[in-house]
Design a protein around this motif. Structure first.
Motif, PDB file in Angstrom:
ATOM      1  N   LEU A  71      44.319  18.523  47.952  1.00 49.24           N
ATOM      2  CA  LEU A  71      44.979  18.089  46.716  1.00 49.24           C
ATOM      3  C   LEU A  71      44.325  18.647  45.455  1.00 49.24           C
ATOM      4  N   THR A  72      43.063  19.037  45.578  1.00 49.48           N
ATOM      5  CA  THR A  72      42.370  19.595  44.407  1.00 49.48           C
ATOM      6  C   THR A  72      41.310  20.600  44.840  1.00 49.48           C
ATOM      7  N   ASP A  73      41.101  21.599  44.004  1.00 48.05           N
ATOM      8  CA  ASP A  73      39.962  22.481  44.293  1.00 48.05           C
ATOM      9  C   ASP A  73      38.796  22.173  43.352  1.00 48.05           C
ATOM     10  N   LYS A  74      38.921  21.061  42.635  1.00 49.65           N
ATOM     11  CA  LYS A  74      37.831  20.630  41.737  1.00 49.65           C
ATOM     12  C   LYS A  74      36.805  19.811  42.531  1.00 49.65           C
ATOM     13  N   PRO A  75      35.590  19.657  41.986  1.00 48.86           N
ATOM     14  CA  PRO A  75      34.584  18.868  42.713  1.00 48.86           C
ATOM     15  C   PRO A  75      34.978  17.389  42.826  1.00 48.86           C
ATOM     16  N   PHE A  76      34.559  16.778  43.888  1.00 48.31           N
ATOM     17  CA  PHE A  76      34.760  15.336  44.072  1.00 48.31           C
ATOM     18  C   PHE A  76      33.552  14.804  44.832  1.00 48.31           C
ATOM     19  N   ALA A  77      33.436  13.467  44.875  1.00 48.53           N
ATOM     20  CA  ALA A  77      32.283  12.854  45.542  1.00 48.53           C
ATOM     21  C   ALA A  77      32.718  11.987  46.709  1.00 48.53           C
ATOM     22  N   VAL A  78      31.756  11.735  47.594  1.00 46.05           N
ATOM     23  CA  VAL A  78      31.930  10.730  48.640  1.00 46.05           C
ATOM     24  C   VAL A  78      30.821   9.703  48.452  1.00 46.05           C
ATOM     25  N   ASN A  79      31.164   8.425  48.560  1.00 45.08           N
ATOM     26  CA  ASN A  79      30.161   7.362  48.454  1.00 45.08           C
ATOM     27  C   ASN A  79      29.579   7.044  49.830  1.00 45.08           C
ATOM     28  N   TYR A  80      28.258   7.135  49.922  1.00 52.57           N
ATOM     29  CA  TYR A  80      27.560   6.742  51.145  1.00 52.57           C
ATOM     30  C   TYR A  80      26.758   5.478  50.840  1.00 52.57           C
ATOM     31  N   VAL A  81      27.095   4.408  51.531  1.00 50.60           N
ATOM     32  CA  VAL A  81      26.386   3.148  51.349  1.00 50.60           C
ATOM     33  C   VAL A  81      25.227   3.147  52.349  1.00 50.60           C
ATOM     34  N   VAL A  82      23.999   3.121  51.859  1.00 49.75           N
ATOM     35  CA  VAL A  82      22.838   3.265  52.748  1.00 49.75           C
ATOM     36  C   VAL A  82      22.760   2.094  53.738  1.00 49.75           C
ATOM     37  N   GLY A  83      22.881   0.901  53.222  1.00 47.35           N
ATOM     38  CA  GLY A  83      22.889  -0.280  54.091  1.00 47.35           C
ATOM     39  C   GLY A  83      21.554  -0.563  54.754  1.00 47.35           C
ATOM     40  N   VAL A  84      21.582  -1.555  55.602  1.00 51.53           N
ATOM     41  CA  VAL A  84      20.336  -1.988  56.256  1.00 51.53           C
ATOM     42  C   VAL A  84      20.165  -1.281  57.600  1.00 51.53           C
ATOM     43  N   PRO A  85      18.914  -1.092  58.037  1.00 42.22           N
ATOM     44  CA  PRO A  85      18.698  -0.421  59.323  1.00 42.22           C
ATOM     45  C   PRO A  85      19.391  -1.183  60.453  1.00 42.22           C
ATOM     46  N   GLY A  86      19.852  -0.430  61.443  1.00 41.21           N
ATOM     47  CA  GLY A  86      20.556  -1.053  62.573  1.00 41.21           C
ATOM     48  C   GLY A  86      22.026  -0.701  62.552  1.00 41.21           C
ATOM     49  N   TRP A  87      22.835  -1.631  62.901  1.00 37.86           N
ATOM     50  CA  TRP A  87      24.276  -1.465  63.031  1.00 37.86           C
ATOM     51  C   TRP A  87      24.905  -0.850  61.777  1.00 37.86           C
ATOM     52  N   ASP A  88      24.519  -1.409  60.629  1.00 34.26           N
ATOM     53  CA  ASP A  88      25.038  -0.964  59.343  1.00 34.26           C
ATOM     54  C   ASP A  88      24.731   0.517  59.109  1.00 34.26           C
ATOM     55  N   ARG A  89      23.485   0.877  59.435  1.00 34.69           N
ATOM     56  CA  ARG A  89      23.005   2.228  59.164  1.00 34.69           C
ATOM     57  C   ARG A  89      23.681   3.266  60.052  1.00 34.69           C
ATOM     58  N   GLU A  90      24.115   2.848  61.239  1.00 34.30           N
ATOM     59  CA  GLU A  90      24.815   3.793  62.131  1.00 34.30           C
ATOM     60  C   GLU A  90      26.066   4.342  61.446  1.00 34.30           C
ATOM     61  N   TYR A  91      26.766   3.469  60.733  1.00 36.48           N
ATOM     62  CA  TYR A  91      27.972   3.907  60.010  1.00 36.48           C
ATOM     63  C   TYR A  91      27.610   4.917  58.932  1.00 36.48           C
ATOM     64  N   SER A  92      26.547   4.572  58.192  1.00 28.03           N
ATOM     65  CA  SER A  92      26.145   5.460  57.091  1.00 28.03           C
ATOM     66  C   SER A  92      25.708   6.810  57.640  1.00 28.03           C
ATOM     67  N   ASP A  93      24.937   6.795  58.741  1.00 28.27           N
ATOM     68  CA  ASP A  93      24.461   8.046  59.333  1.00 28.27           C
ATOM     69  C   ASP A  93      25.648   8.930  59.723  1.00 28.27           C
ATOM     70  N   ARG A  94      26.637   8.316  60.352  1.00 26.98           N
ATOM     71  CA  ARG A  94      27.804   9.087  60.807  1.00 26.98           C
ATOM     72  C   ARG A  94      28.582   9.650  59.604  1.00 26.98           C
ATOM     73  N   CYS A  95      28.721   8.831  58.575  1.00 28.55           N
ATOM     74  CA  CYS A  95      29.455   9.301  57.389  1.00 28.55           C
ATOM     75  C   CYS A  95      28.720  10.456  56.720  1.00 28.55           C
ATOM     76  N   ILE A  96      27.388  10.372  56.662  1.00 28.54           N
ATOM     77  CA  ILE A  96      26.586  11.460  56.086  1.00 28.54           C
ATOM     78  C   ILE A  96      26.827  12.741  56.899  1.00 28.54           C
ATOM     79  N   GLU A  97      26.791  12.621  58.229  1.00 26.39           N
ATOM     80  CA  GLU A  97      27.010  13.796  59.084  1.00 26.39           C
ATOM     81  C   GLU A  97      28.368  14.436  58.778  1.00 26.39           C
ATOM     82  N   VAL A  98      29.395  13.600  58.697  1.00 28.21           N
ATOM     83  CA  VAL A  98      30.744  14.106  58.442  1.00 28.21           C
ATOM     84  C   VAL A  98      30.828  14.743  57.049  1.00 28.21           C
TER      85      VAL A  98
END
Ligand SMILES: Cc1cc2nc3c(=O)[nH]c(=O)nc-3n(C[C@H](O)[C@H](O)[C@H](O)COP(=O)(O)O)c2cc1C
Length: 355
Positions: A71-98
């Motif tokens: 939809l755009t060739d301009k810069p955009f951001a993604v929000n990564y919520v660091v969260g707490v270690p454990g279950w929460d962090r697994e989501y953040s880790d995966r989102c960072i990878e993607v």
């Protein structure tokens, strides 16, 4: 408009659309970026159902990043919520990878220590903007090597820091403490707020609630209506996360988030009044909210989807800014950004006439 932030991000105006879980999708982010600001894709944005599958969460984000790029060739951001270690962090880790795999150009990292992802994002050539709620956190972010810092005051919608610092007090103290560009968030919805933030030394603004009331935002119309009806006293800050001591530096260093021990700003609806009355003197209101009125525990995500996606605002909570009372229409993102820029000049002229 030109600041170090616009130079850093290669954007026209120093306006970042803040991340809002579920409702800041690729369409909204692309509209903001196309209009000259920086759009941000938020957690779970663009989807209507809760998933506990880490892989699916990552693939959902991948889809949104690809859509935004289409939809755009301009810069955009993604929000990564660091969260707490454990279950929460697994989501953040995966989102960072993607995010890294897909080359999302800017990362807005929030609710956690800058030590967790900064190096990895930097090595991938991604610009990093860390969201902070205290000067201490801003200094730590600068030391960790981020590119800019957002400091967000307690006026803002969503979770805010446990120290309840206001934007007016937090921004100049952060500006004095670090060399990096500071972006002001919390309670900014118009050009007056934007210019006040710039006067405090900020080099950009981070606006969430105002972008909720735009045509492109997928938030349900009932939510937008609640914003249009809001007044100065329509929101309250509900304290939560009371099980973690309010000032535990060890916890912070281990990556626990300040926000979890802080507060969340919500519209003071009849539903919330009932919850608070029911829990008076007993279980803290936020915990009572999580337990649900019928005793069935509902996570933040389920309640957010019910309110923001399905529009069930009578039985759920809506988080929004203390400045919601200033929102009186639902423009497009382009109209909103154009208005911010247009209304800035008369403010400068008025101030010039005073000094
Ligand atoms: C509905 C809503 C959802 C939010 N979700 C997130 C989120 O997922 N991650 C995050 O870092 N901040 C989140 N926030 C906070 C915003 O990113 C931002 O800090 C705040 O909206 C700025 O204040 P304002 O609402 O007065 O503009 C949310 C805020 C709102 C209103």
């Amino acid at each position: 408009m030109k600041t170090r932030l616009t130079e850093l991000l290669n954007i026209e105006y120093p306006v970042i659309q803040a991340s809002m879980a579920w409702i800041t999708d690729a369409v909204l982010a692309a509209a903001v970026s196309e209009a000259g600001g920086l759009g941000t894709i938020g957690p779970n944005a663009g989807f209507k159902t809760v998933t506990s599958d880490v892989h699916e969460t990552g693939e959902r984000l991948r889809e949104q990043i690809r859509k935004c790029k289409s939809l755009t060739d301009k810069p955009f951001a993604v929000n990564y919520v660091v969260g707490v270690p454990g279950w929460d962090r697994e989501y953040s880790d995966r989102c960072i990878e993607v995010g890294i795999e897909e080359g999302a150009p800017v990362a807005v990292v929030s609710q956690g220590s800058p030590l967790v992802y900064t190096r990895r994002l930097k090595e991938s050539g991604i610009r990093i903007i860390q969201v902070c709620s205290t000067v201490r956190h801003a200094v730590k972010s600068e030391e960790a090597g981020v590119d800019a810092v957002i400091v967000s005051g307690t006026e803002g919608g969503g979770h805010s820091g446990f120290d309840q610092l206001t934007t007016l007090c937090l921004v100049p103290q952060a500006v004095d403490a670090i060399e990096l560009p500071v972006v002001a968030g919390g309670g900014i919805v118009d050009a007056r707020g934007m210019m006040a933030a710039l006067a405090l030394g900020a080099e950009g603004v981070y606006m969430g609630t105002r972008f909720m009331a735009t045509r492109e935002c997928p938030a349900h119309d009932n939510v937008k209506q609640a914003l249009l009806e809001a007044t100065d006293t329509s929101t309250i800050a509900l304290r939560h996360g009371s099980s973690v001591p309010a000032r535990n530096d060890e916890a912070v260093d281990r990556g626990f988030v300040e926000e979890r021990r802080g507060s969340v700003r919500l519209i003071y609806t009849d539903f919330l009044k009932r919850i608070m009355a029911d829990s008076a003197g007993g279980v803290p209101a936020y915990e009572a909210l999580a337990a649900g009125r019928d005793g069935e525990a509902k996570s933040d995500s389920y309640r957010t989807v019910a309110a923001f996606v399905e529009g069930k605002v009578q039985e759920n909570t809506i988080t929004a800014s203390q400045a919601s009372g200033l929102i009186r229409d639902v423009p497009t993102c382009a109209e909103l950004i154009e208005r911010l820029v247009r209304d800035a000049s008369p403010i400068v002229e008025r101030l010039e006439g005073m000094v």
